[in-house]
Motif scaffolding. Structure first.
Motif, short mmCIF file in Angstrom:
data_model
loop_
_atom_site.label_atom_id
_atom_site.label_comp_id
_atom_site.label_asym_id
_atom_site.label_seq_id
_atom_site.Cartn_x
_atom_site.Cartn_y
_atom_site.Cartn_z
N CYS A 274 23.67 26.36 116.61
CA CYS A 274 24.93 26.94 117.08
C CYS A 274 25.25 26.41 118.48
O CYS A 274 24.34 26.09 119.26
N VAL A 275 26.53 26.35 118.81
CA VAL A 275 26.97 26.00 120.16
C VAL A 275 28.30 26.69 120.41
O VAL A 275 29.09 26.89 119.48
N ASP A 276 28.54 27.10 121.67
CA ASP A 276 29.80 27.77 121.98
C ASP A 276 30.51 27.08 123.14
O ASP A 276 30.00 26.12 123.73
N SER A 277 31.71 27.57 123.45
CA SER A 277 32.54 26.95 124.48
C SER A 277 32.03 27.20 125.89
O SER A 277 32.51 26.58 126.84
N ASP A 278 31.07 28.09 126.05
CA ASP A 278 30.44 28.31 127.36
C ASP A 278 29.31 27.32 127.63
O ASP A 278 28.71 27.34 128.71
N GLY A 279 29.01 26.47 126.64
CA GLY A 279 27.94 25.50 126.79
C GLY A 279 26.59 26.00 126.33
O GLY A 279 25.59 25.28 126.42
N ASP A 280 26.52 27.24 125.84
CA ASP A 280 25.25 27.78 125.34
C ASP A 280 25.01 27.27 123.92
O ASP A 280 25.94 27.11 123.13
N SER A 281 23.74 27.04 123.59
CA SER A 281 23.39 26.53 122.27
C SER A 281 22.10 27.17 121.79
O SER A 281 21.31 27.72 122.57
N LEU A 282 21.88 27.08 120.49
CA LEU A 282 20.70 27.69 119.87
C LEU A 282 20.32 26.90 118.64
O LEU A 282 21.17 26.58 117.81
N VAL A 283 19.05 26.56 118.52
CA VAL A 283 18.50 25.95 117.32
C VAL A 283 17.33 26.81 116.88
O VAL A 283 16.37 26.98 117.64
N LYS A 284 17.41 27.37 115.69
CA LYS A 284 16.35 28.26 115.24
C LYS A 284 15.98 27.94 113.80
O LYS A 284 16.82 27.55 112.98
N PRO A 285 14.69 28.08 113.44
CA PRO A 285 14.26 27.81 112.05
C PRO A 285 14.76 28.91 111.12
O PRO A 285 14.89 30.07 111.51
N MET A 286 15.03 28.55 109.89
CA MET A 286 15.41 29.52 108.88
C MET A 286 14.16 30.07 108.23
O MET A 286 13.20 29.32 107.96
N PRO A 287 14.08 31.38 107.96
CA PRO A 287 12.89 31.93 107.32
C PRO A 287 12.71 31.38 105.91
O PRO A 287 13.67 31.29 105.14
N MET A 288 11.48 30.99 105.59
CA MET A 288 11.19 30.46 104.27
C MET A 288 10.90 31.61 103.33
O MET A 288 10.20 32.56 103.68
N PRO A 289 11.43 31.59 102.10
CA PRO A 289 11.15 32.66 101.14
C PRO A 289 9.68 32.67 100.76
O PRO A 289 9.03 31.63 100.64
N SER A 290 9.14 33.86 100.60
CA SER A 290 7.74 33.99 100.21
C SER A 290 7.58 33.63 98.74
O SER A 290 8.52 33.71 97.95
#
Length: 297
Positions: A274-290
Motif C-alpha cells: 500500500c502507498v498513500d498521498s502522504d508518502g507512507d507505505s506498507l508491505v506486509k505478508p499475506m497469511p497462508m491458509p493452514s
C-alpha cells in the motif's frame, strides 16, 4: 471560476499586476513552458514556450492570443471572459510601452488616440473570444464522443479524447490525455516491482500504476480518497499499458476534484503493498491458509 479560482483578475489595475497574476498561475499549475506549449498544441493553438517565457518576464501586457492560449492550457477556461475584459481595460488606459504619457497637444488629438486604442483593443478581444468559442465547441464535441467510447471526429485516434472529474470515472488514464500533467503522489518499491499513485490536475482524477518486472500475479486492487470515493478491481480487471502490456498495469481513474488524501493497495498471492498521498507505505505478508483449512476441516 476556473480550476485556480483564487487567481481572479477582477482587482487588477495595471499591466504589471496582470502579468504578476499570470506568473502565479503558471507556478501554481506546476507545468513547464514545454508542457504548456504541448497542451496548447493539442487544442490546435500556438503557444511558443519562448514567447510565453518572454511575456511572463516583462511587466507589459502580452498579446491577447497569448493570454487566451496560456489560460486555456492552464485550465482557466471559465474565467476567460473576465481576463479579456480586464486585459482590454488595461490596454486602453495604460501609456504606450509603459512610458509616461506626454501631454497632449490638444483635446481632440487625445480623444482621437483614445478612440483608436479602444477600437484596436476591442477588435483583439473580439478575435480572441471568437477563437475561444470555436475551440470550446470543438472540445465539447470531443468530450461527448469520449463519453460514448467512440473515436473523436476529426482526430487521428483516441489520444485526443478528454475527460474531467466524474467523466473520467472508470476510464483508462492514457487514452484520455491524463498522463500529460500527471503528478506522483506516492511510490513504494517491493520485492516484485513498484506501486505508484498519480493525480492529473486537468483530468481531476487519480489512479495507480503497478510495474512488475517479474510478471507477478495481482489478486486485487483498491483505491480510495478522503472524500469517500472507492474503487475495487480484481486482478484480471486491471488495465494494460500500451507499451508494456505484460509488465505495467493501471487501475481505472477515480474522480478527485481537489488534491486531498488518497491511498492505493495491491494484493498479491503472498503479500500486500500500500502507498498513500502522504508518502507512507506498507508491505506486509499475506497469511497462508493452514492445511486443515485447505481441506475444509
Amino acid at each position: 471560476m476556473g480550476a485556480h479560482g483564487e487567481f481572479t483578475p477582477r482587482g487588477v489595475r495595471s499591466s504589471a499586476e496582470y502579468v504578476a497574476l499570470l506568473r502565479r498561475l503558471k507556478e501554481e499549475s506546476g507545468l513547464t513552458f514545454r508542457q504548456l506549449e504541448e497542451r496548447a498544441a493539442e487544442r490546435g493553438e500556438v503557444l511558443a514556450r519562448s514567447t510565453l517565457a518572454q511575456a511572463l518576464r516583462q511587466d507589459t501586457l502580452p498579446r491577447a492570443e497569448v493570454v487566451v492560449a496560456f489560460l486555456r492550457a492552464c485550465g482557466e477556461d471559465r474565467d476567460l471572459g473576465v481576463w479579456l475584459e480586464i486585459w482590454s481595460r488595461i490596454g486602453v488606459d495604460r501609456p504606450p510601452n509603459g512610458a509616461v504619457e506626454p501631454r497632449p497637444r490638444s483635446a481632440p488629438a487625445l480623444r482621437g488616440r483614445s478612440v483608436i486604442a479602444a477600437a484596436m483593443a476591442l477588435a483583439l478581444v473580439t478575435v480572441a473570444v471568437a477563437a475561444y468559442l470555436l475551440g470550446r465547441a470543438g472540445a465539447e464535441t470531443r468530450r461527448t464522443d469520449a463519453q460514448d467510447g467512440s473515436t473523436p471526429r476529426g482526430t487521428p485516434g483516441p489520444t485526443r479524447q478528454e475527460c474531467r472529474g466524474e467523466e473520467c470515472k472508470g476510464r483508462h488514464p492514457e487514452p484520455y490525455g491524463c498522463f500529460r500533467d500527471m503528478r506522483k503522489l506516492g511510490s513504494v518499491d517491493h520485492q516484485s516491482g513498484k506501486l505508484e499513485l498519480f493525480r492529473s490536475p486537468s483530468c481531476q482524477a487519480i489512479w495507480a500504476q503497478a510495474v512488475h518486472p517479474r510478471r507477478t500475479k495481482v489478486v486485487a486492487a483498491y483505491v480510495r480518497t478522503d472524500g469517500g470515493g472507492t474503487l475495487y478491481m480484481a486482478g484480471d480487471e486491471l488495465l494494460k499499458d500500451s507499451v508494456d502490456p505484460a509488465g505495467t498495469l493501471y487501475t481505472s481513474m477515480l474522480p478527485q476534484k481537489v488534491p486531498s488524501y488518497a491511498k492505493v493497495c495491491f494484493t498479491y498471492e503472498t503479500f500486500e503493498v500500500c502507498v498513500d498521498s502522504d508518502g507512507d507505505s506498507l508491505v506486509k505478508p499475506m497469511p497462508m491458509p493452514s492445511p486443515s483449512a485447505s481441506r475444509g476441516l
